[in-house]
Design an enzyme around this catalytic site. Structure first.
Site, PDB file in Angstrom:
ATOM      1  N   LYS A 182       0.834  -1.212   0.000  1.00 42.25           N
ATOM      2  CA  LYS A 182       0.000   0.000   0.000  1.00 42.25           C
ATOM      3  C   LYS A 182       0.865   1.257   0.000  1.00 42.25           C
ATOM      4  CE  LYS A 182      -1.810   2.411   3.311  1.00 42.25           C
ATOM      5  NZ  LYS A 182      -2.478   2.909   4.502  1.00 42.25           N
ATOM      6  N   ASP A 225      -6.082   0.115  -0.203  1.00 50.77           N
ATOM      7  CA  ASP A 225      -6.148   0.093   1.260  1.00 50.77           C
ATOM      8  C   ASP A 225      -7.504  -0.495   1.648  1.00 50.77           C
ATOM      9  OD1 ASP A 225      -7.989   1.986   0.651  1.00 50.77           O
ATOM     10  OD2 ASP A 225      -7.261   3.484   2.074  1.00 50.77           O
TER      11      ASP A 225
END
Ligand code: SF4
Length: 227
Positions: A131, A150
């Site tokens: 991420k 996310d």
């Protein structure tokens, strides 16, 4: 139970959301990138601080830290306890203090004080997962080849029926197949902003959502009340 509906079309939905989020507050990392001119070091460190932390807390902690340590060299020189105090109350602030200091030291020692621009090199930094690496490449390096997933992107892509996945990693892989490449870099901004304001984790605001008539709402158990 809402009626069963087909998955939302990817490109038209992202286009619609792009217009809808124009008036909404930006997520913390985009704000930091805007305020600090998209500096890769700031984007990387603030994304590391943002894990499981609310946006206003991430923003305030990042700005406090960068005021004292605006460069990798300055951050590497700070003690861990000073970093802890500066970034508190981000979640896991003790671990994050260790990780950002060590990351700064590696940037100075191995990368000439620059943030690396490949996924492989970014993933070698302590505390940096996909991420953080993807968002750094997109926001700071202007990459068009990455999708940053996310919890918001993972949840909403499943609600829309774009993917059927259990983890953000699976969602990232699946999105590369279903989303047209021109949208890869902006999926995160669109879905995170929508997820923070409307398509919330618990009690999504379907009644005031522009996708209300067509969204299949997969996995939505309860909708939020609309005042
Ligand atoms: S708020 Fe409801 S209708 Fe809107 S995108 Fe989320 S699940 Fe779909």
């Amino acid at each position: 139970m809402p009626p069963l509906r087909p998955p939302l079309p990817v490109a038209p939905t992202l286009k619609k959301l792009g217009k809808a989020i124009a008036s909404l507050e930006l997520p913390a990392i985009e704000k930091i990138a805007e305020e600090l001119m998209g500096d890769a070091f700031h984007v990387l460190i603030s994304t590391m601080l943002s894990a499981q932390t609310k946006d206003p807390v991430t923003l305030a902690a990042s700005l406090r830290l960068f005021e004292v340590a605006p460069t990798p060299e300055a951050l590497a020189r700070l003690s861990t306890s000073r970093i802890e105090k500066l970034i508190y109350p981000v979640s896991f602030y003790r671990n994050k203090a260790v990780h950002v200091k060590e990351t700064a030291r590696i940037l100075v020692r191995e990368h000439g004080g620059q943030v690396p621009t490949t996924m492989e090199e970014l993933l070698r930094l302590p505390g940096v997962g996909r991420k953080t690496a993807n968002l750094t490449l997109i926001v700071a390096c202007r990459s068009q080849d990455n999708i940053c997933v996310d919890t918001h992107v993972h949840r909403i892509a499943n609600r829309f029926g774009w993917v059927r996945t259990r983890t953000p990693e699976q969602t990232e892989r699946a999105l590369y197949d279903v989303a047209p490449r021109k949208w890869w870099a902006t999926i995160n901004l669109h879905l995170v902003t929508w997820g923070q304001h409307v398509c919330k984790p618990v009690y999504p605001q379907c009644g005031r959502c522009i996708l209300n008539d067509t969204c299949p709402r997969i996995g939505v158990v309860r909708e939020g009340r609309v005042a």
